[in-house]
Motif scaffolding. Structure first.
Motif, mmCIF file in Angstrom:
data_model
loop_
_atom_site.group_PDB
_atom_site.id
_atom_site.type_symbol
_atom_site.label_atom_id
_atom_site.label_comp_id
_atom_site.label_asym_id
_atom_site.label_seq_id
_atom_site.Cartn_x
_atom_site.Cartn_y
_atom_site.Cartn_z
ATOM 1 N N PHE A 25 0.798 -1.212 0.000
ATOM 2 C CA PHE A 25 0.000 0.000 0.000
ATOM 3 C C PHE A 25 0.835 1.269 0.000
ATOM 4 O O PHE A 25 0.296 2.342 -0.129
ATOM 5 C CB PHE A 25 -0.952 0.004 1.195
ATOM 6 C CG PHE A 25 -1.989 -1.070 1.092
ATOM 7 C CD1 PHE A 25 -2.940 -1.031 0.094
ATOM 8 C CD2 PHE A 25 -1.987 -2.127 1.965
ATOM 9 C CE1 PHE A 25 -3.888 -2.018 -0.020
ATOM 10 C CE2 PHE A 25 -2.934 -3.119 1.865
ATOM 11 C CZ PHE A 25 -3.883 -3.061 0.873
ATOM 12 N N ARG A 26 2.124 1.178 0.119
ATOM 13 C CA ARG A 26 2.967 2.356 0.107
ATOM 14 C C ARG A 26 3.163 2.919 -1.291
ATOM 15 O O ARG A 26 3.399 4.093 -1.462
ATOM 16 C CB ARG A 26 4.335 2.050 0.715
ATOM 17 C CG ARG A 26 4.280 1.950 2.193
ATOM 18 C CD ARG A 26 5.669 1.847 2.742
ATOM 19 N NE ARG A 26 5.584 1.429 4.124
ATOM 20 C CZ ARG A 26 6.578 0.980 4.812
ATOM 21 N NH1 ARG A 26 7.758 0.866 4.258
ATOM 22 N NH2 ARG A 26 6.433 0.636 6.061
ATOM 23 N N GLY A 27 3.099 2.079 -2.293
ATOM 24 C CA GLY A 27 3.306 2.528 -3.666
ATOM 25 C C GLY A 27 2.163 3.392 -4.143
ATOM 26 O O GLY A 27 1.072 3.386 -3.593
ATOM 27 N N GLN A 28 2.420 4.139 -5.182
ATOM 28 C CA GLN A 28 1.382 4.997 -5.728
ATOM 29 C C GLN A 28 0.376 4.175 -6.508
ATOM 30 O O GLN A 28 0.714 3.193 -7.131
ATOM 31 C CB GLN A 28 1.998 6.044 -6.641
ATOM 32 C CG GLN A 28 2.801 7.059 -5.902
ATOM 33 C CD GLN A 28 3.216 8.175 -6.837
ATOM 34 O OE1 GLN A 28 2.884 8.175 -8.003
ATOM 35 N NE2 GLN A 28 3.933 9.120 -6.307
ATOM 36 N N ARG A 29 -0.846 4.610 -6.452
ATOM 37 C CA ARG A 29 -1.911 3.938 -7.193
ATOM 38 C C ARG A 29 -2.521 4.933 -8.157
ATOM 39 O O ARG A 29 -3.699 5.247 -8.090
ATOM 40 C CB ARG A 29 -2.936 3.379 -6.234
ATOM 41 C CG ARG A 29 -2.324 2.312 -5.333
ATOM 42 C CD ARG A 29 -3.331 1.666 -4.511
ATOM 43 N NE ARG A 29 -4.288 0.983 -5.376
ATOM 44 C CZ ARG A 29 -5.129 0.100 -4.951
ATOM 45 N NH1 ARG A 29 -5.163 -0.232 -3.706
ATOM 46 N NH2 ARG A 29 -5.984 -0.469 -5.774
ATOM 47 N N PRO A 52 -4.043 15.749 -6.850
ATOM 48 C CA PRO A 52 -3.193 14.882 -6.022
ATOM 49 C C PRO A 52 -3.931 14.455 -4.741
ATOM 50 O O PRO A 52 -4.693 15.230 -4.166
ATOM 51 C CB PRO A 52 -1.995 15.768 -5.693
ATOM 52 C CG PRO A 52 -1.972 16.786 -6.770
ATOM 53 C CD PRO A 52 -3.394 17.012 -7.163
ATOM 54 N N SER A 53 -3.695 13.213 -4.347
ATOM 55 C CA SER A 53 -4.361 12.680 -3.162
ATOM 56 C C SER A 53 -3.392 11.774 -2.410
ATOM 57 O O SER A 53 -2.212 11.694 -2.743
ATOM 58 C CB SER A 53 -5.601 11.893 -3.573
ATOM 59 O OG SER A 53 -5.219 10.750 -4.306
ATOM 60 N N ALA A 54 -3.907 11.074 -1.428
ATOM 61 C CA ALA A 54 -3.086 10.152 -0.647
ATOM 62 C C ALA A 54 -2.643 8.957 -1.490
ATOM 63 O O ALA A 54 -1.627 8.334 -1.207
ATOM 64 C CB ALA A 54 -3.858 9.668 0.570
ATOM 65 N N PHE A 55 -3.395 8.647 -2.532
ATOM 66 C CA PHE A 55 -3.079 7.496 -3.369
ATOM 67 C C PHE A 55 -2.103 7.833 -4.488
ATOM 68 O O PHE A 55 -1.341 6.990 -4.917
ATOM 69 C CB PHE A 55 -4.356 6.907 -3.970
ATOM 70 C CG PHE A 55 -5.327 6.444 -2.938
ATOM 71 C CD1 PHE A 55 -5.056 5.336 -2.169
ATOM 72 C CD2 PHE A 55 -6.491 7.139 -2.711
ATOM 73 C CE1 PHE A 55 -5.940 4.902 -1.202
ATOM 74 C CE2 PHE A 55 -7.390 6.725 -1.752
ATOM 75 C CZ PHE A 55 -7.107 5.602 -0.989
ATOM 76 N N CYS A 56 -2.154 9.057 -4.995
ATOM 77 C CA CYS A 56 -1.297 9.467 -6.105
ATOM 78 C C CYS A 56 -0.939 10.931 -5.910
ATOM 79 O O CYS A 56 -1.825 11.764 -5.713
ATOM 80 C CB CYS A 56 -2.028 9.263 -7.427
ATOM 81 S SG CYS A 56 -1.036 9.696 -8.858
ATOM 82 N N ASP A 57 0.338 11.257 -5.986
ATOM 83 C CA ASP A 57 0.767 12.624 -5.692
ATOM 84 C C ASP A 57 0.894 13.505 -6.931
ATOM 85 O O ASP A 57 1.478 14.567 -6.864
ATOM 86 C CB ASP A 57 2.064 12.626 -4.894
ATOM 87 C CG ASP A 57 3.214 11.973 -5.637
ATOM 88 O OD1 ASP A 57 2.976 11.427 -6.725
ATOM 89 O OD2 ASP A 57 4.340 11.998 -5.119
#
Length: 87
Positions: A25-29, A52-57
């Motif tokens: 779950f640390r990787g970007q989605r 940008p969000s917690a899942f993808c910056d």
């Protein structure tokens, strides 16, 4: 084998599986793996900007094309992408 060794192995395996799950779950989605710099404007049916969000910056622009009816990603740093971001 003694109970303590079996219990120790069990705890060790649980810890390893928990660490592997956390790493996933640390990787970007992000939605976009490949982006285009230009598209034909008359072929664009709709677009959606994902901030940008917690899942993808990164900011992502997902464009729905008329023909073929599919979704592609537009580079937000391209001239067309900047134009869509300000529209």
């Amino acid at each position: 084998m003694s109970r303590s060794i079996i219990l120790l192995c069990l705890v060790f395996m649980i810890c390893i599986s928990f660490n592997e799950g956390q790493r996933m779950f640390r990787g970007q989605r992000c939605l976009c793996s490949k982006t285009y710099d230009r598209l034909r404007p008359d072929n664009v049916m709709d677009w959606k900007v994902h901030k940008p969000s917690a899942f993808c910056d990164t900011t992502e622009i997902v464009v729905t094309l008329k023909k073929p009816q599919m979704k592609v990603c537009l580079n937000p740093k391209s001239p067309m992408g900047r134009h869509l971001l300000t529209a």
